[in-house]
Design a protein around this motif. Structure first.
Motif, PDB file in Angstrom:
ATOM      1  N   SER A  86       0.761  -0.888  -0.009  1.00  0.00           N
ATOM      2  CA  SER A  86      -0.163   0.000   0.186  1.00  0.00           C
ATOM      3  C   SER A  86       0.871   1.064   0.007  1.00  0.00           C
ATOM      4  O   SER A  86       2.028   1.202   0.425  1.00  0.00           O
ATOM      5  N   PRO A  87       0.157   2.286  -0.364  1.00  0.00           N
ATOM      6  CA  PRO A  87       1.246   3.783  -0.295  1.00  0.00           C
ATOM      7  C   PRO A  87       1.765   3.917   1.059  1.00  0.00           C
ATOM      8  O   PRO A  87       2.677   4.434   1.181  1.00  0.00           O
ATOM      9  N   LYS A  88       0.937   3.564   2.209  1.00  0.00           N
ATOM     10  CA  LYS A  88       1.087   3.816   3.449  1.00  0.00           C
ATOM     11  C   LYS A  88       2.398   3.026   3.806  1.00  0.00           C
ATOM     12  O   LYS A  88       3.300   3.771   4.450  1.00  0.00           O
ATOM     13  N   ARG A  89       2.432   1.801   3.234  1.00  0.00           N
ATOM     14  CA  ARG A  89       3.791   0.860   3.648  1.00  0.00           C
ATOM     15  C   ARG A  89       4.963   1.462   2.999  1.00  0.00           C
ATOM     16  O   ARG A  89       5.877   1.734   3.438  1.00  0.00           O
ATOM     17  N   VAL A  90       4.559   1.824   1.740  1.00  0.00           N
ATOM     18  CA  VAL A  90       5.749   2.429   0.992  1.00  0.00           C
ATOM     19  C   VAL A  90       6.516   3.672   1.485  1.00  0.00           C
ATOM     20  O   VAL A  90       7.509   3.945   1.864  1.00  0.00           O
ATOM     21  N   GLN A  91       5.380   4.550   1.904  1.00  0.00           N
ATOM     22  CA  GLN A  91       5.713   5.879   2.797  1.00  0.00           C
ATOM     23  C   GLN A  91       6.585   5.661   3.972  1.00  0.00           C
ATOM     24  O   GLN A  91       7.440   6.138   4.231  1.00  0.00           O
ATOM     25  N   ALA A  92       6.159   4.620   4.564  1.00  0.00           N
ATOM     26  CA  ALA A  92       6.449   4.288   5.923  1.00  0.00           C
ATOM     27  C   ALA A  92       8.214   3.902   5.806  1.00  0.00           C
ATOM     28  O   ALA A  92       9.012   4.322   6.694  1.00  0.00           O
ATOM     29  N   PHE A  93       8.399   3.085   4.755  1.00  0.00           N
ATOM     30  CA  PHE A  93       9.779   2.822   4.525  1.00  0.00           C
ATOM     31  C   PHE A  93      10.721   4.039   4.262  1.00  0.00           C
ATOM     32  O   PHE A  93      11.753   3.955   4.856  1.00  0.00           O
ATOM     33  N   TRP A  94      10.278   4.848   3.211  1.00  0.00           N
ATOM     34  CA  TRP A  94      11.033   5.783   2.858  1.00  0.00           C
ATOM     35  C   TRP A  94      11.077   6.884   4.100  1.00  0.00           C
ATOM     36  O   TRP A  94      12.404   7.496   4.169  1.00  0.00           O
ATOM     37  N   ASP A  95      10.175   7.035   4.784  1.00  0.00           N
ATOM     38  CA  ASP A  95      10.301   7.957   6.057  1.00  0.00           C
ATOM     39  C   ASP A  95      11.311   7.204   7.176  1.00  0.00           C
ATOM     40  O   ASP A  95      11.824   7.976   8.112  1.00  0.00           O
ATOM     41  N   ALA A  96      11.453   6.032   7.264  1.00  0.00           N
ATOM     42  CA  ALA A  96      12.196   5.118   8.162  1.00  0.00           C
ATOM     43  C   ALA A  96      13.673   5.310   7.464  1.00  0.00           C
ATOM     44  O   ALA A  96      14.705   4.650   8.527  1.00  0.00           O
ATOM     45  N   ILE A  97      14.257   5.713   6.313  1.00  0.00           N
ATOM     46  CA  ILE A  97      15.640   5.788   6.061  1.00  0.00           C
ATOM     47  C   ILE A  97      16.172   6.763   7.148  1.00  0.00           C
ATOM     48  O   ILE A  97      15.807   7.975   7.474  1.00  0.00           O
ATOM     49  N   PRO A  98      17.430   6.467   7.782  1.00  0.00           N
ATOM     50  CA  PRO A  98      17.898   7.056   8.855  1.00  0.00           C
ATOM     51  C   PRO A  98      18.379   8.498   8.528  1.00  0.00           C
ATOM     52  O   PRO A  98      18.844   8.680   7.059  1.00  0.00           O
ATOM     53  N   LYS A  99      18.460   9.627   9.336  1.00  0.00           N
ATOM     54  CA  LYS A  99      18.929  10.893   8.754  1.00  0.00           C
ATOM     55  C   LYS A  99      20.405  10.777   8.328  1.00  0.00           C
ATOM     56  O   LYS A  99      20.823  11.774   7.698  1.00  0.00           O
ATOM     57  N   GLU A 100      21.112   9.808   8.627  1.00  0.00           N
ATOM     58  CA  GLU A 100      22.618   9.811   8.265  1.00  0.00           C
ATOM     59  C   GLU A 100      22.609   9.571   6.963  1.00  0.00           C
ATOM     60  O   GLU A 100      23.616  10.168   6.031  1.00  0.00           O
ATOM     61  N   TYR A 101      21.569   9.158   6.044  1.00  0.00           N
ATOM     62  CA  TYR A 101      21.402   9.156   4.512  1.00  0.00           C
ATOM     63  C   TYR A 101      20.988  10.529   4.168  1.00  0.00           C
ATOM     64  O   TYR A 101      19.708  11.046   4.106  1.00  0.00           O
ATOM     65  N   ARG A 102      21.847  11.439   3.836  1.00  0.00           N
ATOM     66  CA  ARG A 102      21.692  12.939   3.525  1.00  0.00           C
ATOM     67  C   ARG A 102      20.890  13.259   2.486  1.00  0.00           C
ATOM     68  O   ARG A 102      20.389  14.323   2.286  1.00  0.00           O
ATOM     69  N   SER A 103      21.228  12.238   1.446  1.00  0.00           N
ATOM     70  CA  SER A 103      20.414  12.784   0.072  1.00  0.00           C
ATOM     71  C   SER A 103      20.919  11.441  -0.832  1.00  0.00           C
ATOM     72  O   SER A 103      21.036  10.374  -0.212  1.00  0.00           O
ATOM     73  N   GLY A 104      20.828  11.687  -2.241  1.00  0.00           N
ATOM     74  CA  GLY A 104      20.873  10.565  -3.083  1.00  0.00           C
ATOM     75  C   GLY A 104      19.688  10.130  -3.955  1.00  0.00           C
ATOM     76  O   GLY A 104      18.787  11.205  -3.974  1.00  0.00           O
ATOM     77  N   ASN A 105      19.793   9.344  -4.495  1.00  0.00           N
ATOM     78  CA  ASN A 105      18.874   9.098  -5.840  1.00  0.00           C
ATOM     79  C   ASN A 105      18.722   7.336  -5.830  1.00  0.00           C
ATOM     80  O   ASN A 105      19.520   6.692  -5.607  1.00  0.00           O
ATOM     81  N   LEU A 106      17.374   7.049  -6.250  1.00  0.00           N
ATOM     82  CA  LEU A 106      17.109   5.780  -6.427  1.00  0.00           C
ATOM     83  C   LEU A 106      15.981   5.408  -7.366  1.00  0.00           C
ATOM     84  O   LEU A 106      15.139   6.454  -7.544  1.00  0.00           O
ATOM     85  N   THR A 107      16.429   4.435  -8.368  1.00  0.00           N
ATOM     86  CA  THR A 107      15.084   4.124  -9.290  1.00  0.00           C
ATOM     87  C   THR A 107      14.479   2.945  -8.812  1.00  0.00           C
ATOM     88  O   THR A 107      15.091   1.838  -8.370  1.00  0.00           O
ATOM     89  N   VAL A 108      13.173   3.152  -8.471  1.00  0.00           N
ATOM     90  CA  VAL A 108      12.514   1.734  -8.141  1.00  0.00           C
ATOM     91  C   VAL A 108      11.270   1.442  -9.148  1.00  0.00           C
ATOM     92  O   VAL A 108      10.791   2.192  -9.694  1.00  0.00           O
ATOM     93  N   GLU A 109      10.680   0.096  -8.861  1.00  0.00           N
ATOM     94  CA  GLU A 109       9.669  -0.041  -9.643  1.00  0.00           C
ATOM     95  C   GLU A 109       8.500   0.698  -9.227  1.00  0.00           C
ATOM     96  O   GLU A 109       8.485   1.189  -8.137  1.00  0.00           O
ATOM     97  N   PRO A 110       7.460   1.107 -10.291  1.00  0.00           N
ATOM     98  CA  PRO A 110       6.587   2.108  -9.841  1.00  0.00           C
ATOM     99  C   PRO A 110       5.842   2.141  -8.396  1.00  0.00           C
ATOM    100  O   PRO A 110       5.606   3.198  -8.008  1.00  0.00           O
ATOM    101  N   ALA A 111       5.443   0.777  -7.930  1.00  0.00           N
ATOM    102  CA  ALA A 111       4.527   0.769  -6.673  1.00  0.00           C
ATOM    103  C   ALA A 111       5.450   1.194  -5.600  1.00  0.00           C
ATOM    104  O   ALA A 111       4.834   1.420  -4.506  1.00  0.00           O
ATOM    105  N   SER A 112       6.714   1.293  -5.601  1.00  0.00           N
ATOM    106  CA  SER A 112       7.390   1.552  -4.678  1.00  0.00           C
ATOM    107  C   SER A 112       7.980   2.999  -4.296  1.00  0.00           C
ATOM    108  O   SER A 112       8.794   3.480  -3.731  1.00  0.00           O
TER     109      SER A 112
END
Length: 271
Positions: A86-112
């Motif tokens: 679900s969009p909620k689960r996907v957003q929860a993962f992105w929000d859980a990325i630690p603050k030490e990851y300051r920036s960056g880029n990633l290509t993911v399958e559309p639902a992610s």
């Protein structure tokens, strides 16, 4: 929903790969061995009892700051989950990325892809699925005139399928066609590591086309995973391009796979 960060050197490979394998959105790029062959450092976000995982490939810039970075040879990753993605689960993962990851880029399958990416640049992978569970004639009925013209050139040049080859043969031809640079040397060795991993699991192999003198004109390494065909590495010589060698190769693949419950990204065939 409990999501925690697990460093690569501490996570359970079997549980991780099992989640990727049975995920509703799984793909070959997510397995730990594929990631290990393409990036030097990555962690993983884990939900509860390894029911969902998200690999985080990372690098550090000259200031020592950690950032997400898309690995070479990987087209897209995902929030892999055996649960409803679900969009909620996907957003929860992105929000859980630690603050030490300051920036960056990633290509993911559309639902992610998240609705809010905050400090990251997130691209959704593009492409159209070509389903093969139909007769061959139906699969190619809307292909461009250029595809059929390539088949005519191949017939006139009397091309024919070649035997399967070891990964070194494909990698050598790829390097010969693309030239020796530091980047290509890295790819040359990484390609072989990945191909041998696939062969070890019995998940794929090489397809090739030769001329009437036995000269190899085009090769592709196909991997089969999650009811999909992944053409991981492709090479075509200049002579091969002139006589439609790669088109002929793909046409043989489509003929031999027609009627099977498989799909492939359309754009990887109609090049």
């Amino acid at each position: 929903m409990n999501i925690r960060l697990v460093p690569r050197e501490e996570f359970d490979k079997q549980l991780y790969d099992s989640c990727v394998h049975y995920a509703t959105n799984g793909n070959i790029y997510g397995y730990h061995w594929f990631l290990n062959a393409t990036t030097d450092d990555w962690d993983v976000l884990v939900e509860d009892n390894w029911s969902s995982v998200m690999p985080l490939p990372k690098t550090k810039n000259w200031l020592g700051r950690t950032r997400l970075e898309q690995p070479r040879l990987i087209s897209d990753l995902a929030v892999y989950s055996v649960n409803v993605l679900s969009p909620k689960r996907v957003q929860a993962f992105w929000d859980a990325i630690p603050k030490e990851y300051r920036s960056g880029n990633l290509t993911v399958e559309p639902a992610s892809a998240p609705k809010v990416s905050n400090r990251f640049t997130v691209e959704a992978a593009t492409g159209t699925a070509l389903t093969l569970n139909r007769p061959y004639e139906q699969i190619i009925e809307d292909f461009s005139p250029g595809y059929h013209e390539g088949l005519v050139r191949a017939e006139m040049a009397r091309l024919r399928p070649a035997s399967s080859f070891k990964p070194e043969r494909l990698a050598d031809l790829w390097l010969q066609v693309n030239g020796k640079t530091a980047e290509n040397e890295w790819r040359y060795h990484a390609m072989q590591r990945i191909m041998y991993q696939v062969l070890h699991r019995g998940w794929g192999g090489t397809q090739a086309v030769q001329d009437d003198k036995g000269e190899i004109l085009a090769m592709v390494f196909l991997a089969y995973s999650h009811h999909r065909i992944f053409p991981l590495f492709t090479v075509e010589t200049a002579e091969g391009k002139s006589v439609g060698a790669l088109t002929y190769l793909w046409d043989n693949v489509l003929k031999s796979h027609a009627g099977k419950e498989l799909k492939v990204r359309r754009e990887e065939i109609l090049v």
